[in-house]
Design a protein around this motif. Structure first.
Motif, PDB file in Angstrom:
ATOM      1  N   GLU A   8      22.370   9.212 -19.005  1.00  0.00           N
ATOM      2  CA  GLU A   8      23.790   8.493 -19.132  1.00  0.00           C
ATOM      3  C   GLU A   8      24.154   8.374 -17.993  1.00  0.00           C
ATOM      4  O   GLU A   8      24.056   9.125 -17.012  1.00  0.00           O
ATOM      5  CB  GLU A   8      24.526   9.338 -20.238  1.00  0.00           C
ATOM      6  N   ALA A   9      25.014   7.166 -17.723  1.00  0.00           N
ATOM      7  CA  ALA A   9      25.574   6.730 -16.332  1.00  0.00           C
ATOM      8  C   ALA A   9      26.850   7.794 -16.585  1.00  0.00           C
ATOM      9  O   ALA A   9      27.470   8.088 -17.287  1.00  0.00           O
ATOM     10  CB  ALA A   9      26.188   5.466 -16.500  1.00  0.00           C
ATOM     11  N   PRO A  10      27.145   8.446 -15.222  1.00  0.00           N
ATOM     12  CA  PRO A  10      28.262   9.294 -15.043  1.00  0.00           C
ATOM     13  C   PRO A  10      29.334   8.647 -14.695  1.00  0.00           C
ATOM     14  O   PRO A  10      30.774   9.418 -14.675  1.00  0.00           O
ATOM     15  CB  PRO A  10      27.980  10.139 -13.816  1.00  0.00           C
ATOM     16  N   ASP A  11      29.717   7.478 -15.304  1.00  0.00           N
ATOM     17  CA  ASP A  11      31.029   6.835 -14.942  1.00  0.00           C
ATOM     18  C   ASP A  11      31.671   6.515 -16.243  1.00  0.00           C
ATOM     19  O   ASP A  11      32.801   5.702 -16.230  1.00  0.00           O
ATOM     20  CB  ASP A  11      30.917   5.459 -14.064  1.00  0.00           C
ATOM     21  N   SER A  30      25.956   9.199  -1.357  1.00  0.00           N
ATOM     22  CA  SER A  30      26.937  10.395  -1.542  1.00  0.00           C
ATOM     23  C   SER A  30      26.373  11.703  -2.132  1.00  0.00           C
ATOM     24  O   SER A  30      27.128  12.778  -2.236  1.00  0.00           O
ATOM     25  CB  SER A  30      27.865   9.857  -2.759  1.00  0.00           C
ATOM     26  N   GLY A  31      25.179  11.512  -2.434  1.00  0.00           N
ATOM     27  CA  GLY A  31      24.317  12.653  -3.027  1.00  0.00           C
ATOM     28  C   GLY A  31      24.633  12.787  -4.559  1.00  0.00           C
ATOM     29  O   GLY A  31      24.510  13.605  -5.144  1.00  0.00           O
ATOM     30  N   ALA A  32      25.564  11.872  -5.157  1.00  0.00           N
ATOM     31  CA  ALA A  32      26.198  11.979  -6.550  1.00  0.00           C
ATOM     32  C   ALA A  32      24.770  11.431  -7.592  1.00  0.00           C
ATOM     33  O   ALA A  32      24.213  10.821  -7.034  1.00  0.00           O
ATOM     34  CB  ALA A  32      27.207  11.206  -6.841  1.00  0.00           C
ATOM     35  N   LEU A  33      24.594  12.214  -8.425  1.00  0.00           N
ATOM     36  CA  LEU A  33      23.572  11.991  -9.572  1.00  0.00           C
ATOM     37  C   LEU A  33      23.891  10.232  -9.997  1.00  0.00           C
ATOM     38  O   LEU A  33      24.968  10.114 -10.452  1.00  0.00           O
ATOM     39  CB  LEU A  33      23.740  12.639 -10.764  1.00  0.00           C
ATOM     40  N   VAL A  34      22.978   9.517 -10.005  1.00  0.00           N
ATOM     41  CA  VAL A  34      23.037   8.135 -10.340  1.00  0.00           C
ATOM     42  C   VAL A  34      23.101   8.041 -11.973  1.00  0.00           C
ATOM     43  O   VAL A  34      23.538   7.577 -12.771  1.00  0.00           O
ATOM     44  CB  VAL A  34      21.882   7.190 -10.092  1.00  0.00           C
ATOM     45  N   TRP A  35      22.115   8.916 -12.684  1.00  0.00           N
ATOM     46  CA  TRP A  35      21.794   9.063 -14.044  1.00  0.00           C
ATOM     47  C   TRP A  35      21.940  10.429 -14.462  1.00  0.00           C
ATOM     48  O   TRP A  35      21.177  11.290 -13.715  1.00  0.00           O
ATOM     49  CB  TRP A  35      20.580   8.330 -14.453  1.00  0.00           C
ATOM     50  N   GLU A  36      22.595  10.932 -15.545  1.00  0.00           N
ATOM     51  CA  GLU A  36      22.658  12.331 -15.877  1.00  0.00           C
ATOM     52  C   GLU A  36      21.898  12.439 -17.520  1.00  0.00           C
ATOM     53  O   GLU A  36      21.907  11.710 -18.176  1.00  0.00           O
ATOM     54  CB  GLU A  36      24.173  12.657 -15.861  1.00  0.00           C
ATOM     55  N   SER A  37      21.356  13.663 -17.372  1.00  0.00           N
ATOM     56  CA  SER A  37      21.063  14.261 -18.573  1.00  0.00           C
ATOM     57  C   SER A  37      20.810  15.709 -18.348  1.00  0.00           C
ATOM     58  O   SER A  37      20.314  16.304 -17.582  1.00  0.00           O
ATOM     59  CB  SER A  37      19.335  13.758 -18.879  1.00  0.00           C
ATOM     60  N   GLU A  38      21.544  16.399 -19.163  1.00  0.00           N
ATOM     61  CA  GLU A  38      22.054  17.881 -18.934  1.00  0.00           C
ATOM     62  C   GLU A  38      20.711  18.859 -19.673  1.00  0.00           C
ATOM     63  O   GLU A  38      20.478  18.490 -20.868  1.00  0.00           O
ATOM     64  CB  GLU A  38      23.302  18.140 -19.805  1.00  0.00           C
ATOM     65  N   PRO A  39      20.247  19.617 -19.110  1.00  0.00           N
ATOM     66  CA  PRO A  39      19.092  20.405 -19.335  1.00  0.00           C
ATOM     67  C   PRO A  39      19.703  21.198 -20.891  1.00  0.00           C
ATOM     68  O   PRO A  39      20.761  21.674 -20.772  1.00  0.00           O
ATOM     69  CB  PRO A  39      18.638  21.467 -18.537  1.00  0.00           C
ATOM     70  N   GLY A  40      18.848  21.354 -21.770  1.00  0.00           N
ATOM     71  CA  GLY A  40      19.268  21.980 -23.055  1.00  0.00           C
ATOM     72  C   GLY A  40      19.964  21.307 -24.190  1.00  0.00           C
ATOM     73  O   GLY A  40      20.404  21.940 -25.328  1.00  0.00           O
ATOM     74  N   VAL A  41      20.246  19.981 -23.649  1.00  0.00           N
ATOM     75  CA  VAL A  41      21.100  19.204 -24.943  1.00  0.00           C
ATOM     76  C   VAL A  41      20.418  17.987 -24.989  1.00  0.00           C
ATOM     77  O   VAL A  41      20.165  17.052 -24.357  1.00  0.00           O
ATOM     78  CB  VAL A  41      22.568  18.969 -24.040  1.00  0.00           C
TER      79      VAL A  41
END
Length: 226
Positions: free
Chosen positions: A51-54, A90-101
């Motif tokens: 998912e996009a973090p925005d 920036s070092g920010a994640l472009v796309w996120e997916s949380e481990p365990g979920v």
């Protein structure tokens, strides 16, 4: 000195599952048989949606990301092998997916696919490692209808967080779903008929695996990588 708590599964709902987990033979990393019990016709890997973090609601699939970068998408694909995971500036994640979920859309789709095989049975929803980390004295297990998955998650969130459940299965044990606390994919053991239903669902990104398929973050990288 750190004290490691070890609890027994004897006499609990998790006992049968723990008895059928493990691996045969040595090898690097971890494999499906350490997550999903033996004895199923088919084993599947369900990839967690990025998912996009925005807050835009945009999502991205593993296959799209891999193939766009010219790398293979396969049963042992690792998040660490996906290029451009961080913005170079920036070092920010472009796309996120949380481990365990397992993301909500995929969770709902998977539950719908399992509904025919489940019928009116109750389903067990279990938290194991999450319970350890949150200071519980024993594994946390809830029993409800399959349709009550989200209600169970909401009920236990204050005790074990928003991850999981780590394991869910019906009374007849005709399928098992495992979302490991540290991984970004969910693994399923089920019948051939149920597997076809899951593989055919457009909401899910799924590949067949075997009990010997590696599941760890370095699965498709050289064994010497720490």
């Amino acid at each position: 000195m750190t004290q490691i708590r070890v609890w027994t599964y004897e006499g609990t709902e998790l006992a049968w599952l723990q008895e059928r987990l493990g691996r045969t033979g040595a090898g690097p990393g971890h494999v499906v048989s350490e997550l999903v019990p033996s004895g199923f016709e088919v084993y599947l890997r369900v990839f967690h949606r990025f998912e996009a973090p925005d807050g835009s609601g945009r999502t991205r699939r593993w296959r799209t990301w891999a193939e766009g970068a010219g790398i293979d998408f396969h049963a042992e694909s690792s998040y660490y092998s996906l290029p451009g995971r961080n913005d170079a500036g920036s070092g920010a994640l472009v796309w996120e997916s949380e481990p365990g979920v397992l993301d909500g859309r995929s969770r709902g789709a998977l539950a719908r696919c399992l509904a025919d095989a489940t019928g009116e049975q109750d389903v067990y929803f279990a938290y194991n490692l999450a319970a350890v980390l949150w200071g519980e004295e024993e594994p946390l297990v809830r029993r409800a209808r399959l349709a009550g998955l989200e209600s169970v998650r909401e009920e236990v969130a204050a005790r074990v967080g928003s991850d999981g459940p780590e394991f869910w299965w019906p009374q007849d044990r005709s399928w098992v779903v495992t979302t490991d606390y540290d991984l970004m994919s969910t693994y399923v053991g089920c019948s051939d008929e149920t597997a076809r239903r899951i593989l055919d669902d457009d909401e899910l990104e799924v590949l067949p695996v075997t009990p010997r398929t590696r599941v760890d973050w370095y699965a498709d990288r050289a064994p010497h990588v720490p």
